[in-house]
Enzyme design. Structure first.
Site, PDB file in Angstrom:
ATOM      1  N   SER A  82       0.836  -1.187   0.000  1.00 51.01           N
ATOM      2  CA  SER A  82       0.000   0.000   0.000  1.00 51.01           C
ATOM      3  C   SER A  82       0.876   1.244   0.000  1.00 51.01           C
ATOM      4  O   SER A  82       2.093   1.159   0.064  1.00 51.01           O
ATOM      5  CB  SER A  82      -0.919   0.004   1.219  1.00 51.01           C
ATOM      6  N   LYS A  83       0.220   2.374  -0.067  1.00 44.15           N
ATOM      7  CA  LYS A  83       0.931   3.647  -0.178  1.00 44.15           C
ATOM      8  C   LYS A  83       2.045   3.813   0.857  1.00 44.15           C
ATOM      9  O   LYS A  83       3.096   4.357   0.571  1.00 44.15           O
ATOM     10  CB  LYS A  83      -0.062   4.813  -0.026  1.00 44.15           C
ATOM     11  N   ARG A  84       1.778   3.337   2.072  1.00 45.59           N
ATOM     12  CA  ARG A  84       2.788   3.571   3.099  1.00 45.59           C
ATOM     13  C   ARG A  84       4.072   2.786   2.880  1.00 45.59           C
ATOM     14  O   ARG A  84       5.059   2.972   3.575  1.00 45.59           O
ATOM     15  CB  ARG A  84       2.202   3.281   4.491  1.00 45.59           C
ATOM     16  N   HIS A  85       4.053   1.881   1.887  1.00 45.67           N
ATOM     17  CA  HIS A  85       5.281   1.171   1.541  1.00 45.67           C
ATOM     18  C   HIS A  85       6.104   1.939   0.519  1.00 45.67           C
ATOM     19  O   HIS A  85       7.118   1.449   0.039  1.00 45.67           O
ATOM     20  CB  HIS A  85       4.956  -0.217   0.969  1.00 45.67           C
ATOM     21  N   GLY A  86       5.645   3.152   0.161  1.00 41.87           N
ATOM     22  CA  GLY A  86       6.352   3.899  -0.868  1.00 41.87           C
ATOM     23  C   GLY A  86       5.688   3.709  -2.214  1.00 41.87           C
ATOM     24  O   GLY A  86       4.486   3.517  -2.292  1.00 41.87           O
TER      25      GLY A  86
END
Length: 474
Positions: free
Chosen positions: A251-255
């Site tokens: 997801s987004k928080r993984h970059g």
RNA sequence: GGCGAUAUCGUCUAGGGGUUAGGACAUGUGGUUCUCAACCACAGAACCGGGGUUCGAAUCCCCGUAUCGCUACCA
């Protein structure tokens, strides 16, 4: 019979790396066996779909080089390829299911059902739809329909066991008792995924469904639909998902998760394809770097592994660099230009630029890495690294050395790395300093930076006039 | 909770009834060297746990555990 496969994204977001890999596996399989690769846009979730995303997905597919034989733009014998343009087919299929007794009209309100479900779950009970509408008489149903009461169509799940042979996982069985009567046509007349996917795959004569693992649990419902429609069930291959480093869904928080972001960051599509292909699939040997053609030759569904794979950005970087090093300078120059990275004023010839690129290859992981490193060769407007200046140019002896070297370089012939090295070492020796001192000072004076490719190659390509000018500028 | 899938170095994986369990990324050390890279060499690092089958299990079977997925009138 050559296989017919499809990639069917939902345009509710950008093409993410997981979807890209699924598309790649389909494409590779089609190309390997001379089959057809179909692109179909599953936009029946009108709320969340957008045409911008459709365009973005096309662009990412094209960037990766995944061309489709049938689909939007190119057309094909089984179009249209947007599901919202095929609504009639789904409705007809839904009605046919009702007519043949495989489905029934359901007048229950979604909110009511949702409330019952959450109440049951809060009480710790599992809840399945109780088929109350299936028990209505034909007359009652007809009356409600005539009265204009909204209704959905639910599939009547028969008792028994539903199984399929997955090309990746082997035989998978489900007890139909665990499958509730699912909606195939919503009360707004739009189909749900299960119906549209089966109608389209039948219509488009898809022989192999290669898709994400997350669809395994959906597959029995679809198999039931194939049976009800008297259609041949395709082969299924469910490929494992791609996870973040914490093994959670990417997801987004993984970059960066979308293909477009990697394109923007200067990754090569060749590297992305190579990396993605080896994420969850292995050809069996020790080779890691593959060209697109090699992947096509080697690809097979059997080599897909069963477990989820973690997306490792460091390894992507490595693949990217490997592909950069294998690519010709002329090709790289073309990529830099089309990426809009070559807008520095060009003051040297094409051939010279290519030599510079060759010099920079081993120290560039991404396309954008070339840009700052090329600057000293393309422009006199140097960017000075303060720390490097302080470290290598601050010694009081340096200005004298620079002048001495500059004057010695005026007459060097030929202007080659070897001759330059000889000259510089001679100047250093004449002044009683170690060559390294002069080399470092010269590097900073000529490039502005503390790091660069081998200094003598740099000097050769920067050129006599510029080198002397930069050395004399104190 | 129910159902399903999966489980080999930190990560991607090869292999698979008897192997020193192989490779790659990353990491560490050394070499090369004018710096940083690249390159080369070396090193550390794994078969989830428990039962069973077997002369022998990391490999086959079962159970457990963990992780992921599905459990919608999303796809």
């Amino acid at each position: 019979m050559p296989p017919r496969v499809r990639f069917a994204p939902s345009p509710t977001g950008y093409l993410h790396v997981g979807g890209a890999r699924t598309a790649l596996f389909n494409w590779l399989y089609a190309r390997r066996h001379g089959g057809a690769f179909i692109l179909r846009i599953e936009d029946t979730d009108v709320e969340r779909s957008s045409t911008d995303m459709v365009t973005a997905i096309f662009n990412s597919m094209k960037w990766l080089g995944l061309d489709w034989d049938e689909g939007p733009d190119v057309g094909g014998p089984h179009g249209p390829y947007f599901q919202t343009e095929r609504l009639d087919k789904y409705r007809a299929a839904g009605f046919a299911l009702v007519a043949s007794g495989h489905a029934y009209r359901c007048f229950c309100k979604p909110e009511d059902l949702k409330a019952e479900r959450s109440a049951a779950e809060a009480a710790g009970r599992t809840w399945n739809y109780d088929r109350r509408c299936q028990r209505r008489s034909a007359a009652e149903v007809a009356a409600k329909v005539a009265a204009g009461e909204p209704s959905a169509i639910r599939f009547l799940v028969p008792p028994g066991i539903t199984a399929f042979d997955d090309l990746v996982h082997g035989r998978i069985e489900f007890d139909n008792a665990n499958i509730e009567d699912f909606v195939v046509i919503r009360s707004d007349d739009y189909p749900t995924y299960h119906l549209s996917v089966v109608v389209d795959d039948v219509d488009m004569q898809v022989s192999d469904v290669v898709r994400g693992d997350d669809h395994i649990s959906n597959t029995p419902k679809q198999v039931l639909l194939y049976h009800a429609m008297h259609a041949a069930v395709p082969r299924f291959a469910h490929v494992p998902l791609i996870m973040g480093p914490d093994k959670k869904r990417l997801s987004k928080r993984h970059g960066a998760t979308s293909v477009g972001e990697y394109e923007a960051q200067g990754y090569l599509p060749e590297a992305m394809v190579n990396f993605l292909a080896l994420l969850g699939w292995s050809p069996g040997g020790d080779q890691e770097i593959f060209s697109r053609e090699e992947l096509i030759q080697r690809f097979d569904l059997e080599g897909i592994s069963g477990g989820n794979a973690v997306f490792n950005p460091e390894k992507l970087d490595w693949f990217n660099q490997q592909h950069i090093m294998r690519m010709s300078a002329a090709e790289i120059l073309g990529r830099l230009r089309s990426a809009g990275l070559m807008n520095v004023g060009l003051e040297i010839g094409e051939l010279q630029i290519e030599k510079v690129i060759d010099l920079l290859k081993p120290r560039s992981k991404k396309l954008a890495d070339f840009v700052p490193q090329m600057r000293p060769f393309l422009s006199d407007d140097l960017v000075f690294d303060e720390a490097a200046v302080k470290k290598h140019l601050s010694d009081p002896a340096v200005p004298g050395l620079r002048k001495a070297l500059a004057s010695a370089l005026r007459t060097v012939e030929p202007w080659t790395a070897a001759a330059l090295e000889e000259t510089l070492r001679a100047v250093a020796a004449a002044h009683g300093v170690k060559a390294g001192v002069l080399i470092h000072a010269t590097r900073v004076a000529v490039t502005g930076q503390g790091n660069s490719p081998g200094l003598f190659e740099v000097l050769e390509l920067v050129g006599r006039d510029r080198v002397i000018r930069r050395l004399e500028l104190c």
